[in-house]
Design a protein around this motif. Structure first.
Motif, PDB file in Angstrom:
ATOM      1  N   UNK A 136       7.597   3.103  -1.048  1.00 34.32           N
ATOM      2  CA  UNK A 136       8.499   2.050  -0.588  1.00 34.32           C
ATOM      3  C   UNK A 136       9.002   2.412   0.810  1.00 34.32           C
ATOM      4  N   UNK A 137       9.105   1.425   1.691  1.00 33.97           N
ATOM      5  CA  UNK A 137       9.697   1.669   3.003  1.00 33.97           C
ATOM      6  C   UNK A 137      11.125   1.132   3.031  1.00 33.97           C
ATOM      7  N   UNK A 138      11.965   1.804   3.801  1.00 34.56           N
ATOM      8  CA  UNK A 138      13.352   1.365   3.929  1.00 34.56           C
ATOM      9  C   UNK A 138      13.475   0.015   4.590  1.00 34.56           C
ATOM     10  N   UNK A 186      15.556  -2.022  -3.828  1.00 36.31           N
ATOM     11  CA  UNK A 186      14.797  -0.772  -3.894  1.00 36.31           C
ATOM     12  C   UNK A 186      14.206  -0.567  -5.283  1.00 36.31           C
ATOM     13  N   UNK A 187      15.000  -0.847  -6.315  1.00 40.95           N
ATOM     14  CA  UNK A 187      14.515  -0.697  -7.690  1.00 40.95           C
ATOM     15  C   UNK A 187      13.352  -1.648  -7.959  1.00 40.95           C
ATOM     16  N   UNK A 208       5.667  -0.507  -7.027  1.00 44.45           N
ATOM     17  CA  UNK A 208       4.865   0.681  -6.706  1.00 44.45           C
ATOM     18  C   UNK A 208       4.311   1.318  -7.971  1.00 44.45           C
ATOM     19  N   UNK A 209       5.149   1.407  -9.013  1.00 43.03           N
ATOM     20  CA  UNK A 209       4.701   1.979 -10.281  1.00 43.03           C
ATOM     21  C   UNK A 209       3.565   1.156 -10.868  1.00 43.03           C
ATOM     22  N   UNK A 210       3.707  -0.166 -10.805  1.00 41.56           N
ATOM     23  CA  UNK A 210       2.658  -1.055 -11.320  1.00 41.56           C
ATOM     24  C   UNK A 210       1.361  -0.889 -10.540  1.00 41.56           C
ATOM     25  N   UNK A 211       1.469  -0.739  -9.227  1.00 47.94           N
ATOM     26  CA  UNK A 211       0.275  -0.533  -8.405  1.00 47.94           C
ATOM     27  C   UNK A 211      -0.438   0.762  -8.783  1.00 47.94           C
ATOM     28  N   UNK A 257      -0.492  -2.293   3.870  1.00 49.76           N
ATOM     29  CA  UNK A 257       0.740  -3.041   3.628  1.00 49.76           C
ATOM     30  C   UNK A 257       1.969  -2.209   3.993  1.00 49.76           C
ATOM     31  N   UNK A 258       1.969  -0.935   3.628  1.00 50.32           N
ATOM     32  CA  UNK A 258       3.095  -0.070   3.976  1.00 50.32           C
ATOM     33  C   UNK A 258       3.225   0.092   5.490  1.00 50.32           C
TER      34      UNK A 258
END
Length: 346
Positions: free
Chosen positions: A174-176, A194-195, A201-204, A326-327
């Motif tokens: 995750x990016x800020x 953020x959550x 991210x977890x799903x990815x 993407x990030x």
């Protein structure tokens, strides 16, 4: 060298001046003195605060912020480092009269830099507070040198923070900058945004694991379906962030819209071209699934299996690359760079 040539040379110097070192630290003495010199070059030296006043203003602001937020003294000391200049010469006295250099950590700059620059204009210089504009809007465009110098710090600092954010995303997922954009867009607390992104991210990551498991088990169609889901989601999130109200979910349109937003990014455009070619392969193996089970059964099945295996393998690679891309792009969802205006030196 005549005066005009000296002016041109100084402008080129401040236009390309490195405000931050490779680790994001700001040389405070150098910045304050150079900024005062920019006021002089714009023939408004009478408006310039004293370099020492600008120096003290930032140091006091850092201490005040740390006190208000109950930060430990050890952290504060790590943010402000004073180093002796071993090879000091009299020519350096204008910037380093005490034969030391003060370096400010990027963490301190993150918390107070905009307030500091704002305060230089509106507290130290006592310029009228503007009803709109960025924190450094007091540096008028007609003040060619001051405007260029202040904008240089702005661009370099946020460029550094974006790159730092990108590197952190490789570990955190995750990016800020994306988190802040998500919070502002959806009018939710930063922590909730953020959550939500961490859940994504977890799903990815779980999806990538299942893709590899499906390929190992020769369930190639399942792998392709998972790959498309991950890629399509990244493209949709990107398009939605770049164009408010975007709702199209068609695969081809997502690719095309993403490429339009990328403009001159050749590397990313090439990646999306590969995704589009993979999309065609994905369509072919899905639409020819029935054919592979009817006519010329054995040879058709073998050829189909090889084609499906290739599509699944390529899709797995593209899914990971698209997540990384993407990030890289997500830090730009919050705009921080602004098109420079043409400067006319007097």
């Amino acid at each position: 060298m005549n005066k005009n040539e000296e002016v041109e040379m100084f402008y080129e110097y401040i236009k390309t001046h490195k405000h931050l070192d490779g680790n994001g630290w700001l040389d405070l003495e150098a910045f304050c003195v150079r900024l005062s010199q920019c006021f002089a070059a714009d023939d408004i030296l009478h408006l310039s605060p004293q370099p020492r006043d600008m120096y003290d203003f930032l140091i006091a602001m850092i201490y005040d912020w740390a006190k208000e937020n109950e930060r430990p003294i050890e952290e504060l000391e790590s943010w402000i480092k004073v180093y002796p200049i071993n090879n000091w010469t009299p020519e350096m006295a204008i910037a380093y009269p005490d034969k030391v250099a003060t370096l400010i950590h990027p963490s301190a700059l993150l918390y107070v830099m905009p307030h500091w620059i704002y305060g230089i204009g509106h507290d130290l210089m006592e310029l009228p507070i503007l009803e709109e504009g960025l924190y450094h809007a007091w540096a008028k465009p007609e003040w060619t040198f001051v405007h260029t110098f202040i904008n240089g710090l702005h661009d370099q600092f946020f460029g550094f923070m974006k790159e730092f954010d990108r590197q952190g995303a490789k570990e955190k997922g995750v990016t800020g900058f994306e988190t802040l954009h998500n919070a502002l867009t959806n009018d939710i607390p930063y922590e909730q945004a953020q959550a939500n992104l961490l859940d994504r991210h977890t799903a990815q990551q779980e999806g990538l694991t299942k893709i590899n498991e499906a390929i190992s088990a020769e369930f190639y169609l399942e792998a392709v379906a998972l790959e498309e889901s991950i890629i399509r989601n990244c493209l949709y999130q990107y398009c939605h962030a770049k164009r408010k109200g975007f709702k199209d979910t068609k695969f081809f349109n997502l690719i095309r819209e993403s490429q339009k937003s990328l403009k001159k990014n050749e590397e990313a455009t090439k990646l999306l071209d590969q995704v589009n070619e993979w999309r065609k392969s994905r369509n072919h193996i899905l639409h020819n699934f029935i054919t592979a089970r009817t006519a010329e059964l054995n040879s058709s099945l073998n050829a189909y299996a090889e084609e499906a295996k290739e599509a699944a393998s390529q899709g797995a690679k593209l899914a990971e690359e698209i997540i990384g891309w993407y990030h890289q792009e997500a830090v730009n969802f919050i705009p921080t760079n602004y098109a420079p205006e043409k400067k006319k030196l007097h």
